[in-house]
Scaffold this motif. Structure first.
Motif, mmCIF file in Angstrom:
data_model
loop_
_atom_site.group_PDB
_atom_site.id
_atom_site.type_symbol
_atom_site.label_atom_id
_atom_site.label_comp_id
_atom_site.label_asym_id
_atom_site.label_seq_id
_atom_site.Cartn_x
_atom_site.Cartn_y
_atom_site.Cartn_z
ATOM 1 N N ARG A 298 74.213 -52.888 18.885
ATOM 2 C CA ARG A 298 74.076 -51.493 19.329
ATOM 3 C C ARG A 298 72.969 -51.365 20.371
ATOM 4 O O ARG A 298 73.129 -50.680 21.390
ATOM 5 N N GLU A 299 71.853 -52.013 20.134
ATOM 6 C CA GLU A 299 70.748 -51.938 21.094
ATOM 7 C C GLU A 299 71.136 -52.612 22.410
ATOM 8 O O GLU A 299 70.820 -52.108 23.489
ATOM 9 N N LEU A 300 71.843 -53.730 22.328
ATOM 10 C CA LEU A 300 72.286 -54.426 23.534
ATOM 11 C C LEU A 300 73.218 -53.544 24.364
ATOM 12 O O LEU A 300 73.136 -53.527 25.598
ATOM 13 N N ALA A 301 74.095 -52.821 23.685
ATOM 14 C CA ALA A 301 75.066 -51.977 24.376
ATOM 15 C C ALA A 301 74.498 -50.609 24.741
ATOM 16 O O ALA A 301 75.174 -49.816 25.418
ATOM 17 N N GLY A 302 73.277 -50.317 24.306
ATOM 18 C CA GLY A 302 72.665 -49.025 24.596
ATOM 19 C C GLY A 302 73.287 -47.890 23.822
ATOM 20 O O GLY A 302 73.363 -46.757 24.310
ATOM 21 N N ILE A 303 73.741 -48.197 22.605
ATOM 22 C CA ILE A 303 74.366 -47.173 21.763
ATOM 23 C C ILE A 303 73.416 -46.808 20.639
ATOM 24 O O ILE A 303 72.972 -47.678 19.888
ATOM 25 N N LEU A 380 69.788 -59.108 21.272
ATOM 26 C CA LEU A 380 69.031 -57.927 21.706
ATOM 27 C C LEU A 380 69.015 -57.788 23.217
ATOM 28 O O LEU A 380 68.992 -56.682 23.751
ATOM 29 N N THR A 381 69.010 -58.924 23.917
ATOM 30 C CA THR A 381 68.903 -58.893 25.382
ATOM 31 C C THR A 381 70.169 -59.353 26.090
ATOM 32 O O THR A 381 70.349 -59.090 27.279
ATOM 33 N N GLY A 382 71.044 -60.081 25.381
ATOM 34 C CA GLY A 382 72.235 -60.616 26.009
ATOM 35 C C GLY A 382 71.983 -61.848 26.840
ATOM 36 O O GLY A 382 72.855 -62.304 27.579
#
Length: 466
Positions: A298-303, A380-382
């Motif tokens: 979710r954090e990676l996708a900005g959701i 977290l960062t991709g």
């Protein structure tokens, strides 16, 4: 002003400039420089060492500048990774342990490429499937060979243990699924027929009562273990179904196909819940993300969790919220399984991606590729934070086994201690490949698997086996 060049270097520079001017037709400048540089005796000579020297130096400077820029960029990345790295190397039971070189064992014995590797859920056993028509059983702690299981008449494509390790299912290009009794000399207790083309994937559903399989006949079938009958057939893919994996609760299936799509299925109804489109080539693998990885994805996708399409599912700890796919287009994609939206594309591999495994902590995703490497991605960062040169040839499969430490396993596969507390576990990763090693004594070309295990008390060295 004091010159940084010696007299010899000055002389070579003057002559190389004169050669450049003469070659390019700057005759007036050539004559003037010849006089001012006191090179009256200079005569163009195509065999002289200064011929073309100016152009060579100029192009080499440009190449060096590019290399310096690349090294500075790489140095900045390494500095960033170093600053975020743990100060202490993860121990054997650390939740953040990652595979590192060198591997614990290289186990050889198959006479054709290894297609799949599976860990026993209780014991330190590992089973490999191969195109040589056989299964082989090994002890991954010692590297010892235990037995060869024969029965298929063509390449074995997949293997999977039930939840207690009492039975193993295998599937093959011979159109059969076979169930083996691991407690009864690995005897073949059932053979399931029904697919019309080679079977590429087979998995037990979580309750162990059913098996799901995928085939080149474009179908997915669900089999009842007790009767051996096919009870459901799912269709929808337009080409070879490469893999099928159930969610941890068994309510959903995710499949990957040569039609460039992945599908999420309702196990009960056989309906397609989502079709994941975005890859440009065959999708080799698709897996569900574990619940531990939801927050990072979710954090990676900005959701934000409160606005996510599957927020209620996440709070309820429902399985199958996110999917990861790996393709021959050399990319990995993360998806929302409900909406079918691609959340993130991970780029870094130089060849087909063959296997994906989520780290038990949910912080990382590991990928194996035909570029001979395993890459670790920070969810977290991709970003790819680690690349491991795993084999000398294509890496075809990968499995994570978070096995109990020696003497820690409880009865019936339990890993809880007498007081209910979790016992110590040992992290281990296994990869299979088509790479070759040679046994001069028998002059055989063999195939190998690699095991990368976290450190724990020394074990006996591996034996080379045929």
């Amino acid at each position: 002003m004091t010159s940084a060049l010696s007299d010899r270097q000055k002389d070579e520079l003057h002559k190389s400039i004169l050669d450049y001017l003469n070659t390019n037709g700057f005759s007036e400048t050539f004559e003037m420089l010849k006089v001012e540089a006191r090179q009256d005796e200079f005569q163009p000579d195509p065999r002289a060492k200064w011929t073309g020297l100016l152009e060579k130096k100029w192009t080499s400077v440009i190449r060096l500048q590019k290399k310096i820029m690349d090294l500075e960029t790489r140095n900045a990345q390494l500095q960033e990774e170093l600053s975020s790295a743990p100060t202490k190397r993860p121990s054997a039971n650390s939740p953040d342990w990652l595979p590192r070189a060198p591997q614990r064992h290289t186990i050889t014995g198959h006479r054709s490429p290894i297609t799949k590797v599976a860990f026993h859920p209780v014991f330190s056993q590992i089973v490999t499937a191969s195109e040589d028509f056989t299964l082989k059983v090994w002890d991954w702690e010692t590297g010892d060979f235990e037995r060869t299981v024969k029965g298929h008449t063509k390449a074995v494509q997949d293997v999977d243990f039930d939840s207690k390790g009492n039975f193993l299912v295998s599937c093959s290009s011979d159109l059969a699924l076979k169930i083996w009794d691991t407690n009864n000399d690995w005897k073949n207790v059932k053979t399931l027929y029904g697919h019309d083309h080679q079977i590429s994937s087979a998995r037990y559903l979580p309750n162990d009562d059913f098996i799901v399989s995928a085939s080149r006949d474009r179908s997915i079938r669900v089999w009842e273990v007790a009767s051996g009958f096919c009870v459901k057939t799912f269709t929808g893919h337009a080409d070879w179904v490469r893999s099928v994996i159930p969610s941890s609760d068994g309510r959903q299936l995710v499949s990957s196909s040569a039609d460039h799509t992945s599908r999420v299925w309702d196990t009960q109804t056989g309906e397609t819940k989502a079709e994941l489109r975005g890859h440009d080539h065959v999708i080799e693998v698709a897996i569900f993300a574990p619940q531990a990885a939801y927050a990072a994805i979710r954090e990676l996708a900005g959701i934000s969790a409160s606005h996510a399409p599957n927020a209620k599912d996440d709070k309820a700890k429902v399985a199958g919220v996110f999917v990861a796919t790996g393709s021959r287009d050399k990319t990995i994609k993360l998806w929302d399984s409900a909406s079918g939206q691609c959340l993130k594309t991970l780029v870094g591999h130089d060849n087909w991606i063959r296997a994906l495994v989520f780290h038990p902590s949910g912080k990382f995703l590991l990928s194996a590729s035909d570029d001979k490497t395993i890459r670790t991605w920070d969810l977290l960062t991709g970003r790819c934070i680690k690349t491991l040169d795993a084999h000398t040839h294509f890496v075809t499969c990968m499995a994570w086994g978070r096995a109990p430490a020696p003497g820690a396993a409880g009865a019936n596969g339990s890993v809880a201690g007498a007081n209910g507390a979790d016992v110590q576990t040992v992290n281990v990763l296994a990869t299979g490949s088509v790479d070759q090693s040679v046994r001069p004594a028998f002059d055989l070309v063999l195939r190998s698997i690699q095991t990368f295990a976290a450190d724990h008390p020394p074990l006996d060295p591996p034996r080379l086996v045929g």
